[in-house]
Design an enzyme around this catalytic site. Sequence first.
Site, PDB file in Angstrom:
ATOM      1  N   ARG A   1       0.839  -1.193   0.000  1.00  0.00           N
ATOM      2  CA  ARG A   1       0.000   0.000   0.000  1.00  0.00           C
ATOM      3  C   ARG A   1       0.879   1.251   0.000  1.00  0.00           C
ATOM      4  O   ARG A   1       2.030   1.208   0.386  1.00  0.00           O
ATOM      5  CB  ARG A   1      -0.910   0.034   1.231  1.00  0.00           C
ATOM      6  CG  ARG A   1      -2.085  -0.942   1.158  1.00  0.00           C
ATOM      7  CD  ARG A   1      -2.925  -0.840   2.415  1.00  0.00           C
ATOM      8  NE  ARG A   1      -2.097  -0.963   3.608  1.00  0.00           N
ATOM      9  CZ  ARG A   1      -1.644   0.048   4.328  1.00  0.00           C
ATOM     10  NH1 ARG A   1      -1.978   1.288   4.047  1.00  0.00           N
ATOM     11  NH2 ARG A   1      -0.875  -0.175   5.380  1.00  0.00           N
TER      12      ARG A   1
ATOM     13  N   LYS B   1      -8.424  -2.645   1.660  1.00  0.00           N
ATOM     14  CA  LYS B   1      -8.224  -1.692   2.740  1.00  0.00           C
ATOM     15  C   LYS B   1      -9.032  -0.403   2.505  1.00  0.00           C
ATOM     16  O   LYS B   1      -9.298   0.337   3.444  1.00  0.00           O
ATOM     17  CB  LYS B   1      -6.737  -1.400   2.933  1.00  0.00           C
ATOM     18  CG  LYS B   1      -5.971  -2.554   3.635  1.00  0.00           C
ATOM     19  CD  LYS B   1      -6.513  -2.853   5.011  1.00  0.00           C
ATOM     20  CE  LYS B   1      -5.589  -3.555   5.989  1.00  0.00           C
ATOM     21  NZ  LYS B   1      -5.148  -4.892   5.707  1.00  0.00           N
TER      22      LYS B   1
ATOM     23  N   HIS C   1      -8.767  -3.983  13.439  1.00  0.00           N
ATOM     24  CA  HIS C   1      -7.775  -4.599  12.558  1.00  0.00           C
ATOM     25  C   HIS C   1      -7.256  -5.831  13.292  1.00  0.00           C
ATOM     26  O   HIS C   1      -6.265  -5.772  14.022  1.00  0.00           O
ATOM     27  CB  HIS C   1      -6.635  -3.604  12.289  1.00  0.00           C
ATOM     28  CG  HIS C   1      -5.646  -4.092  11.292  1.00  0.00           C
ATOM     29  ND1 HIS C   1      -4.301  -3.845  11.390  1.00  0.00           N
ATOM     30  CD2 HIS C   1      -5.802  -4.813  10.149  1.00  0.00           C
ATOM     31  CE1 HIS C   1      -3.672  -4.389  10.352  1.00  0.00           C
ATOM     32  NE2 HIS C   1      -4.560  -4.986   9.594  1.00  0.00           N
TER      33      HIS C   1
ATOM     34  N   SER D   1       0.981  -5.152  10.541  1.00  0.00           N
ATOM     35  CA  SER D   1       1.381  -6.047   9.457  1.00  0.00           C
ATOM     36  C   SER D   1       2.602  -6.887   9.845  1.00  0.00           C
ATOM     37  O   SER D   1       3.575  -6.368  10.384  1.00  0.00           O
ATOM     38  CB  SER D   1       1.695  -5.211   8.221  1.00  0.00           C
ATOM     39  OG  SER D   1       1.970  -6.057   7.149  1.00  0.00           O
TER      40      SER D   1
ATOM     41  N   LYS E   1      -1.236 -12.080  12.598  1.00  0.00           N
ATOM     42  CA  LYS E   1      -2.703 -12.227  12.648  1.00  0.00           C
ATOM     43  C   LYS E   1      -3.170 -13.407  11.802  1.00  0.00           C
ATOM     44  O   LYS E   1      -3.903 -14.271  12.270  1.00  0.00           O
ATOM     45  CB  LYS E   1      -3.408 -10.950  12.140  1.00  0.00           C
ATOM     46  CG  LYS E   1      -3.256  -9.753  13.038  1.00  0.00           C
ATOM     47  CD  LYS E   1      -4.041  -8.557  12.524  1.00  0.00           C
ATOM     48  CE  LYS E   1      -3.608  -8.089  11.153  1.00  0.00           C
ATOM     49  NZ  LYS E   1      -2.207  -7.642  11.087  1.00  0.00           N
ATOM     50  N   THR E   2      -2.734 -13.421  10.539  1.00  0.00           N
ATOM     51  CA  THR E   2      -3.178 -14.486   9.632  1.00  0.00           C
ATOM     52  C   THR E   2      -2.608 -15.831  10.074  1.00  0.00           C
ATOM     53  O   THR E   2      -3.328 -16.829  10.179  1.00  0.00           O
ATOM     54  CB  THR E   2      -2.744 -14.160   8.187  1.00  0.00           C
ATOM     55  OG1 THR E   2      -3.349 -12.916   7.814  1.00  0.00           O
ATOM     56  CG2 THR E   2      -3.184 -15.240   7.216  1.00  0.00           C
TER      57      THR E   2
ATOM     58  N   ASP F   1      -8.301 -10.644   9.216  1.00  0.00           N
ATOM     59  CA  ASP F   1      -7.796  -9.265   9.168  1.00  0.00           C
ATOM     60  C   ASP F   1      -8.739  -8.147   9.618  1.00  0.00           C
ATOM     61  O   ASP F   1      -8.279  -7.151  10.140  1.00  0.00           O
ATOM     62  CB  ASP F   1      -7.332  -8.958   7.742  1.00  0.00           C
ATOM     63  CG  ASP F   1      -6.356  -7.806   7.660  1.00  0.00           C
ATOM     64  OD1 ASP F   1      -5.361  -7.818   8.402  1.00  0.00           O
ATOM     65  OD2 ASP F   1      -6.600  -6.875   6.871  1.00  0.00           O
TER      66      ASP F   1
ATOM     67  N   ARG G   1       2.516 -12.274  -1.362  1.00  0.00           N
ATOM     68  CA  ARG G   1       1.203 -12.546  -0.769  1.00  0.00           C
ATOM     69  C   ARG G   1       0.437 -13.597  -1.537  1.00  0.00           C
ATOM     70  O   ARG G   1       0.693 -13.837  -2.711  1.00  0.00           O
ATOM     71  CB  ARG G   1       0.356 -11.269  -0.821  1.00  0.00           C
ATOM     72  CG  ARG G   1       0.814 -10.141   0.058  1.00  0.00           C
ATOM     73  CD  ARG G   1       0.165 -10.213   1.412  1.00  0.00           C
ATOM     74  NE  ARG G   1       0.602  -9.140   2.279  1.00  0.00           N
ATOM     75  CZ  ARG G   1       0.086  -8.904   3.473  1.00  0.00           C
ATOM     76  NH1 ARG G   1      -0.887  -9.644   3.952  1.00  0.00           N
ATOM     77  NH2 ARG G   1       0.539  -7.929   4.219  1.00  0.00           N
TER      78      ARG G   1
HETATM   79  P1  ATP Z   1      -0.964  -8.315   7.620  1.00  0.00           P
HETATM   80  O1  ATP Z   1      -1.731  -7.321   8.461  1.00  0.00           O
HETATM   81  O2  ATP Z   1       0.013  -7.634   6.728  1.00  0.00           O
HETATM   82  O3  ATP Z   1      -1.845  -9.269   6.909  1.00  0.00           O
HETATM   83  P2  ATP Z   1      -0.375 -10.367   9.639  1.00  0.00           P
HETATM   84  O4  ATP Z   1      -0.456  -9.830  11.029  1.00  0.00           O
HETATM   85  O5  ATP Z   1      -1.511 -11.179   9.168  1.00  0.00           O
HETATM   86  O6  ATP Z   1      -0.004  -9.167   8.632  1.00  0.00           O
HETATM   87  P3  ATP Z   1       1.176 -12.682   9.002  1.00  0.00           P
HETATM   88  O7  ATP Z   1       0.762 -12.725   7.574  1.00  0.00           O
HETATM   89  O8  ATP Z   1       0.591 -13.701   9.903  1.00  0.00           O
HETATM   90  O9  ATP Z   1       0.957 -11.225   9.593  1.00  0.00           O
HETATM   91  O10 ATP Z   1       2.759 -12.725   9.015  1.00  0.00           O
HETATM   92  C1  ATP Z   1       3.553 -13.200  10.075  1.00  0.00           C
HETATM   93  C2  ATP Z   1       4.861 -13.688   9.453  1.00  0.00           C
HETATM   94  O11 ATP Z   1       5.829 -13.949  10.435  1.00  0.00           O
HETATM   95  C3  ATP Z   1       4.619 -14.977   8.704  1.00  0.00           C
HETATM   96  O12 ATP Z   1       5.438 -14.976   7.555  1.00  0.00           O
HETATM   97  C4  ATP Z   1       5.088 -16.031   9.721  1.00  0.00           C
HETATM   98  O13 ATP Z   1       5.535 -17.203   9.107  1.00  0.00           O
HETATM   99  C5  ATP Z   1       6.249 -15.294  10.376  1.00  0.00           C
HETATM  100  N1  ATP Z   1       6.568 -15.734  11.747  1.00  0.00           N
HETATM  101  C6  ATP Z   1       7.774 -16.145  12.162  1.00  0.00           C
HETATM  102  N2  ATP Z   1       7.765 -16.438  13.464  1.00  0.00           N
HETATM  103  C7  ATP Z   1       6.524 -16.194  13.913  1.00  0.00           C
HETATM  104  C8  ATP Z   1       5.912 -16.301  15.203  1.00  0.00           C
HETATM  105  N3  ATP Z   1       6.586 -16.704  16.273  1.00  0.00           N
HETATM  106  N4  ATP Z   1       4.603 -15.974  15.299  1.00  0.00           N
HETATM  107  C9  ATP Z   1       3.918 -15.523  14.226  1.00  0.00           C
HETATM  108  N5  ATP Z   1       4.462 -15.406  12.987  1.00  0.00           N
HETATM  109  C10 ATP Z   1       5.752 -15.736  12.828  1.00  0.00           C
HETATM  110 MN    MN Z   2      -2.847 -10.927   7.549  1.00  0.00          MN
END
Ligand code: ATP
Ligand code: MN
Length: 538
Positions: free
Chosen positions: A60, A201, A221, A239, A243-244, A258, A323
């Site tokens: 973004r 978004k 969020h 980010s 979360k995911t 999300d 992604r």
């Molecule tokens: P966005 O808001 O951009 O979607 P998000 O909060 O959903 O972000 P994720 O997509 O879950 O974030 O990304 C977390 C990244 O960190 C993943 O690539 C995951 O494999 C990595 N990672 C490494 N160690 C950990 C951990 N201990 N806990 C969570 N994620 C981890």
């Molecule tokens: Mn996510």
Amino acid sequence: MALNAQTTKSISLQDLGIAHHNIHYQLSSDQLHDMTIAKDMGVESSLGALAVNTGEFTGRSPLDRFIVKDDITADKVWWGNINIPFAADDFDALHKKVIAYLNKKELFVRDAYACAEKEYRLNIRVINEYPWSNMFAYNMFLRPTEEELEGFAPEWTVINAPGFMADPKVDKTRQHNFAILNFSRKIALIGGTGYTGEIKKGIFSALNFILPVFKNTLPMHCSANVGKGGDTAIFFGLSGTGKTTLSTDPNRKLIGDDEHGWTSKNTVFNFEGGCYAKVINLSKENEPEIYGAIKKGAILENVILDDSGEVDFTDTSITQNTRVSYPIYHIKNIQEPSIGENVKNVFFLTADAFGVLPPISKLTPSQAAYHFISGYTAKVAGTEAGVVEPQPSFSACFGAPFMPLHPAKYAEMLSKKMIESGVDVWLVNTGWTGGPYGVGTRMKLKYTRAMISAVLNGDLGLYSYDAYHIHSVFGVAQPRSCPGVPTKVLSPRATWNDDEAYYKTAFKLSNAFRENFKKFEADANEEIRRGGPQRYAF
Ligand code: ATP
Ligand code: MN
């Protein structure tokens, strides 16, 4: 299944000023997949998913996100460098130009909606220049049934013209790309960028204004899932904090990854119909559910494929922000419809690159409010330049770029809900352990999952004085033991093997918290202020 039927429907866009008939309305995911490949805009990966490049933008562009200042927004939006005002007349002129541009293009149109709770449903018409962007809209928004499409009345319109380049001098944009929300006209106008995240978004930001202002509902969020006993857990985080990753849990039903709303009836509903996962370093072993969702129907963005179509998830030569989007039904264990009740646990995820926050700690209500307003995570510096200091990054409500109102507004609503429903709130550091970025390592996903499972199974929930250590700098309650996690890992200080360096860095972070909080001090009561770190360096 009716949703995927290979139908040819037609629609007129006369009301928008689009006169031509070269419009593909409501194509199926398969049709859009095929058309993207036929137009040479993407390829099929060996996993079956479509792979596309989003072009100049692979993320973004927050500095190019505007909100039209009008009667609806003028005295409600928290204007500044996050919510940048745009004049209504300038919007109308730019909108006209974009429509004239699209009048010469083959178009892909889709009717969809946001919000899984019926009474909050927001009908959306998405107009795309590219087939894969329209497929993204199929994946990410909720999909109306055939019946619901009869007489579908769109409320908001997303106009998505990646190939249209604005002229900043004439169009009053910052540069050639823009994403502008207009609440009077109910339009999200996106141009000059093909990054699909702007589409989802845009609607998220619109809902983050509409729901609290008109519907007494807190937009968040966050991701959410529900356990076998019907307990809902929500995971806030900026980010890349997890979360995911962490909401996709084979033992719990996924509500969404999300964007959610927490209603006055105490239900939590997903705004979306799909997930948008980061795939950097994705592995089948560590994240089998997400890996399994990458099949026909999914769209991979900005990944590198070899000649046989195999994806190299470690390759970040286009971007770190690789992604995949997929409809939520690509995940096996999902909650249908995407609504949870009975919120029991709230997790604040932070990727602390200083490596000083405990991997899990319990927050008091004051601390919960303080940390929500602060919205801390850290940015790691570019990898190529060698080891550089991590940068603290604060984003109110764990999502400031999407929040049109003053953060205190959302924080007030959340505090009230957390107290009313008696939830436990946990701060989870998914970032570094054993030292800061460059010295320590990222927390093992296996351990973070074990800590979250322990909370959700009630193994950490019972508060007894002995079971916790109060962190001397941050004041949070750090459990002394947790099933499936080595005891040493629970104490960040212990993992560093260097107390002096640890405290020096911890103070650096507590000072950063204090510095950031200054801008909220005027709006924060004593209760919230008390939730901050206990000690600072002088
Ligand atoms: P966005 O808001 O951009 O979607 P998000 O909060 O959903 O972000 P994720 O997509 O879950 O974030 O990304 C977390 C990244 O960190 C993943 O690539 C995951 O494999 C990595 N990672 C490494 N160690 C950990 C951990 N201990 N806990 C969570 N994620 C981890
Ligand atoms: Mn996510």
